[in-house]
Scaffold this motif. Structure first.
Motif, PDB file in Angstrom:
ATOM      1  N   PRO A 271      38.739  47.403  47.863  1.00 39.91           N
ATOM      2  CA  PRO A 271      38.659  47.522  49.325  1.00 39.91           C
ATOM      3  C   PRO A 271      39.802  48.364  49.886  1.00 39.91           C
ATOM      4  N   ASP A 272      39.550  49.007  51.011  1.00 33.98           N
ATOM      5  CA  ASP A 272      40.564  49.876  51.622  1.00 33.98           C
ATOM      6  C   ASP A 272      41.818  49.109  52.020  1.00 33.98           C
ATOM      7  N   ASN A 273      41.656  47.872  52.459  1.00 35.87           N
ATOM      8  CA  ASN A 273      42.794  47.081  52.916  1.00 35.87           C
ATOM      9  C   ASN A 273      43.364  46.275  51.745  1.00 35.87           C
ATOM     10  N   PRO A 274      44.527  46.631  51.224  1.00 31.34           N
ATOM     11  CA  PRO A 274      45.102  45.915  50.066  1.00 31.34           C
ATOM     12  C   PRO A 274      45.317  44.427  50.324  1.00 31.34           C
ATOM     13  N   ALA A 275      45.578  44.077  51.577  1.00 28.78           N
ATOM     14  CA  ALA A 275      45.811  42.670  51.896  1.00 28.78           C
ATOM     15  C   ALA A 275      44.575  41.810  51.619  1.00 28.78           C
ATOM     16  N   GLY A 276      43.425  42.448  51.487  1.00 29.55           N
ATOM     17  CA  GLY A 276      42.196  41.707  51.238  1.00 29.55           C
ATOM     18  C   GLY A 276      41.689  41.833  49.810  1.00 29.55           C
ATOM     19  N   TRP A 277      42.499  42.333  48.919  1.00 27.78           N
ATOM     20  CA  TRP A 277      42.041  42.504  47.531  1.00 27.78           C
ATOM     21  C   TRP A 277      41.780  41.161  46.840  1.00 27.78           C
ATOM     22  N   PHE A 278      42.665  40.211  47.037  1.00 27.33           N
ATOM     23  CA  PHE A 278      42.520  38.912  46.365  1.00 27.33           C
ATOM     24  C   PHE A 278      41.864  37.933  47.333  1.00 27.33           C
ATOM     25  N   GLN A 279      40.635  37.544  47.030  1.00 28.75           N
ATOM     26  CA  GLN A 279      39.861  36.716  47.951  1.00 28.75           C
ATOM     27  C   GLN A 279      39.322  35.470  47.258  1.00 28.75           C
ATOM     28  N   ASP A 280      38.947  34.493  48.100  1.00 28.17           N
ATOM     29  CA  ASP A 280      38.264  33.273  47.638  1.00 28.17           C
ATOM     30  C   ASP A 280      38.990  32.637  46.449  1.00 28.17           C
ATOM     31  N   ILE A 281      40.264  32.415  46.624  1.00 32.83           N
ATOM     32  CA  ILE A 281      41.050  31.803  45.548  1.00 32.83           C
ATOM     33  C   ILE A 281      40.765  30.306  45.494  1.00 32.83           C
ATOM     34  N   THR A 282      40.371  29.811  44.312  1.00 32.07           N
ATOM     35  CA  THR A 282      40.172  28.382  44.103  1.00 32.07           C
ATOM     36  C   THR A 282      41.214  27.879  43.109  1.00 32.07           C
ATOM     37  N   ARG A 283      41.605  26.625  43.295  1.00 30.53           N
ATOM     38  CA  ARG A 283      42.672  26.045  42.477  1.00 30.53           C
ATOM     39  C   ARG A 283      42.247  24.692  41.903  1.00 30.53           C
ATOM     40  N   LEU A 292      39.235  33.591  41.327  1.00 37.23           N
ATOM     41  CA  LEU A 292      39.357  34.367  42.545  1.00 37.23           C
ATOM     42  C   LEU A 292      38.394  35.547  42.438  1.00 37.23           C
ATOM     43  N   ARG A 293      38.203  36.215  43.560  1.00 38.89           N
ATOM     44  CA  ARG A 293      37.266  37.347  43.559  1.00 38.89           C
ATOM     45  C   ARG A 293      37.997  38.627  43.941  1.00 38.89           C
ATOM     46  N   LEU A 294      37.649  39.703  43.227  1.00 38.96           N
ATOM     47  CA  LEU A 294      38.220  41.022  43.454  1.00 38.96           C
ATOM     48  C   LEU A 294      37.071  42.017  43.496  1.00 38.96           C
ATOM     49  N   ALA A 295      36.918  42.676  44.624  1.00 40.52           N
ATOM     50  CA  ALA A 295      35.833  43.662  44.793  1.00 40.52           C
ATOM     51  C   ALA A 295      34.484  43.065  44.371  1.00 40.52           C
ATOM     52  N   GLY A 296      34.277  41.814  44.728  1.00 39.23           N
ATOM     53  CA  GLY A 296      33.008  41.169  44.433  1.00 39.23           C
ATOM     54  C   GLY A 296      32.890  40.590  43.040  1.00 39.23           C
ATOM     55  N   GLU A 297      33.906  40.755  42.215  1.00 42.43           N
ATOM     56  CA  GLU A 297      33.855  40.239  40.844  1.00 42.43           C
ATOM     57  C   GLU A 297      34.756  39.014  40.703  1.00 42.43           C
ATOM     58  N   ALA A 298      34.328  38.079  39.853  1.00 42.75           N
ATOM     59  CA  ALA A 298      35.103  36.866  39.607  1.00 42.75           C
ATOM     60  C   ALA A 298      36.105  37.109  38.490  1.00 42.75           C
ATOM     61  N   LEU A 299      37.284  36.554  38.657  1.00 39.77           N
ATOM     62  CA  LEU A 299      38.347  36.667  37.658  1.00 39.77           C
ATOM     63  C   LEU A 299      39.004  35.296  37.560  1.00 39.77           C
ATOM     64  N   SER A 300      39.280  34.825  36.339  1.00 37.72           N
ATOM     65  CA  SER A 300      39.946  33.535  36.186  1.00 37.72           C
ATOM     66  C   SER A 300      41.442  33.673  36.410  1.00 37.72           C
ATOM     67  N   LEU A 310      52.335  37.479  33.744  1.00 35.12           N
ATOM     68  CA  LEU A 310      53.043  36.505  34.561  1.00 35.12           C
ATOM     69  C   LEU A 310      53.276  35.219  33.770  1.00 35.12           C
ATOM     70  N   ARG A 311      54.234  34.432  34.195  1.00 30.26           N
ATOM     71  CA  ARG A 311      54.621  33.236  33.446  1.00 30.26           C
ATOM     72  C   ARG A 311      53.618  32.094  33.577  1.00 30.26           C
ATOM     73  N   SER A 312      52.789  32.128  34.593  1.00 31.49           N
ATOM     74  CA  SER A 312      51.877  31.016  34.832  1.00 31.49           C
ATOM     75  C   SER A 312      50.723  31.491  35.701  1.00 31.49           C
ATOM     76  N   SER A 313      49.618  30.731  35.686  1.00 31.44           N
ATOM     77  CA  SER A 313      48.515  31.038  36.602  1.00 31.44           C
ATOM     78  C   SER A 313      48.611  30.198  37.869  1.00 31.44           C
ATOM     79  N   ASN A 314      49.678  29.412  38.002  1.00 30.50           N
ATOM     80  CA  ASN A 314      49.945  28.718  39.267  1.00 30.50           C
ATOM     81  C   ASN A 314      50.697  29.712  40.147  1.00 30.50           C
ATOM     82  N   LEU A 315      49.945  30.459  40.935  1.00 33.26           N
ATOM     83  CA  LEU A 315      50.479  31.644  41.615  1.00 33.26           C
ATOM     84  C   LEU A 315      50.258  31.611  43.117  1.00 33.26           C
TER      85      LEU A 315
END
Length: 370
Positions: A271-283, A292-300, A310-315
Motif C-alpha cells: 500500500p502507498d501509506n507505509p503506516a498501513g502496511w501491517f494490518q489485522d494483527i491478532t495475538r 497479521l495481514r500484509l497487502a492482503g496476504e496472511a503472515l504468521s 527479531l528476538r521474539s514474535s511478541n512485537l
C-alpha cells in the motif's frame, strides 16, 4: 557468613526492583531438529539461549548458591520404560560431517554446557538437564519411527564447531576460560544428580521445548507449531521481566522494510501509506503475534520474526519518521521452559522439580533404569 551476606544483598535487590541476572555479552540463537508435537510434519524447533562462554570468561556472574531444600529420594520416582542409561546417544555433528557416539551422561552434560550459562542456579541447571535428556529421547523415538536420511542414523543434529547442541569437555575449557575450575564442577555436579531422570507424558518422553526469555507468560505449542501438547501451555513467568534485554528495539528504514516484505509476499506492491502496511494483527493470550495481514496476504508472527531476525514474535510495530520500529519482548518462541525464568524461580527457593512442574504442566518426572 558469606551466604548470609549474599541473601541479604539478594533481598535488597529484590525490594529495589534491581535485575538479578547478568547480561550475556554475545547472545545467540540455537536451532536443532524437533519431533512433531502431534501429527505435525517435521520442522525446526528453536532452543534459544544465552552464550555461556561469554558469561564465564567475564567473571561478573552471580555467586553459585547450592540448593538448601530437601528433595524426595530419586528411588521413589516411577521407573520409565522409555530407555536405560546404558543406551548410546547418536548425534550428527554438522561441523565434522560424522556421527558421534556418546554415553547419555556425557551427552546431557555437554548439552547443558551448550545451552545454559554456567552462572545459573544449580536447580535451574538440573531442570535444563532433565529437559535436554527428555528432548533427546523424544527425538530418538521419532527417528526410529521416521528416519531423516540427513541425520545418518543419528537422533539429532549438533554443531560442535559453533558450540550448538553439544560441547565436549575440551570445548567447555575454551568456553569458560580461566573460570573453568569454578564453573565446570558446579555444572557437572548438578547434571550428575539428575542424569537418569526424564519427563514423560504417558509412556512417551515429552517434547521438552525451551527458550531463553518469555514475555512474562509462556506460549502455547499450537500457537507456534502445527500440533499441541497438554504439557506445553501458557504459564506465568514473572522473573523474565528482570532478564537482560527483556525488551529490545530494532529499527529498519521504510525502504529496507519494504524490500524484506516484498521478498516474502506474492503481492506486486505494498500500500502507498507505509503506516498501513501491517494490518489485522491478532495475538495469543500470551501476547505473541499469531497472524497479521500484509497487502492482503496472511503472515504468521514467527514468519515476521524470522523475516527481520527479531528476538521474539511478541512485537509492537510503530512507523515514525520514515522508519519502522519493532519492539520485541522476550527472546525465543516462548514455548515450554524459560531459562531465565527457571533461574529466577531457583533463586527464589524453587527446586528443579518445581521448575519442571511449572513449565511442563502435567508431565511426570521419571527415572531410567541404570
Amino acid at each position: 557468613m558469606r551466604y548470609r551476606l549474599f541473601l541479604a544483598i539478594l533481598l535488597l535487590c529484590l525490594m529495589a526492583g534491581i535485575p538479578l541476572l547478568q547480561p550475556a555479552s554475545g547472545q545467540r540463537q540455537l536451532s536443532f531438529p524437533s519431533p512433531p508435537l502431534s501429527s505435525a510434519p517435521r520442522q525446526k524447533a528453536e532452543t534459544d539461549s544465552s552464550s555461556p562462554q561469554e558469561q564465564a570468561k567475564e567473571g561478573h556472574a552471580l555467586p553459585l548458591p547450592s540448593s538448601s531444600q530437601p528433595l524426595q529420594q530419586e528411588d521413589s520416582l516411577p521407573v520409565s520404560s522409555a530407555a536405560t542409561m546404558s543406551e548410546w546417544v547418536l548425534l550428527y555433528d554438522r561441523a565434522a560431517g560424522q556421527v558421534l557416539r556418546l554415553h547419555p551422561a556425557e551427552y546431557v552434560l555437554g548439552a547443558v554446557c551448550s545451552e545454559m550459562p554456567p552462572s545459573f542456579h544449580p536447580e535451574a541447571l538440573k531442570a535444563q538437564a532433565v529437559a535436554a535428556h527428555s528432548y533427546l529421547l523424544r527425538c530418538r523415538d521419532q527417528e526410529k519411527k521416521s528416519p531423516n536420511p540427513a541425520l545418518r542414523g543419528a537422533y539429532l543434529e549438533v554443531d560442535t564447531a559453533a558450540h550448538k547442541g553439544y560441547v565436549s569437555e575440551a570445548a567447555v575449557r575454551e568456553m569458560y576460560g580461566e573460570n573453568f575450575s569454578i564453573y565446570y564442577p558446579v555444572v557437572k555436579q548438578a547434571v550428575a544428580s539428575v542424569e537418569n531422570q526424564i519427563l514423560v507424558d504417558g509412556e512417551e518422553p515429552i517434547v521438552a521445548a525451551y527458550h531463553a526469555i518469555s514475555a512474562g507468560k509462556t506460549e502455547a505449542a499450537d500457537m507456534v507449531w502445527s500440533g499441541s501438547a497438554s504439557y506445553l501451555v501458557p504459564v506465568e513467568s514473572p522473573g523474565d521481566r528482570l532478564a537482560p534485554d527483556y525488551e529490545t528495539e530494532t529499527t529498519f528504514s521504510q525502504e529496507e522494510t519494504g524490500k524484506r516484505l516484498m521478498a516474502a509476499l506474492r503481492a506486486e506492491a505494498l500500500p502507498d501509506n507505509p503506516a498501513g502496511w501491517f494490518q489485522d494483527i491478532t495475538r495469543s493470550e500470551s501476547g505473541y503475534i499469531t497472524e497479521l495481514r500484509l497487502a492482503g496476504e496472511a503472515l504468521s508472527g514467527q514468519q515476521l520474526r524470522n523475516l527481520f531476525s527479531l528476538r521474539s514474535s511478541n512485537l509492537q510495530i510503530a512507523y515514525q519518521n520514515g522508519n519502522f520500529i519493532f519492539t520485541a519482548t522476550g527472546y525465543g518462541h516462548g514455548v515450554g521452559m524459560s531459562q531465565y525464568g527457571a533461574d529466577y524461580m531457583a533463586r527464589q527457593g524453587a527446586d528443579y522439580r518445581e521448575i519442571l512442574a511449572h513449565y511442563y504442566t502435567g508431565a511426570t518426572l521419571c527415572r531410567l533404569e541404570k
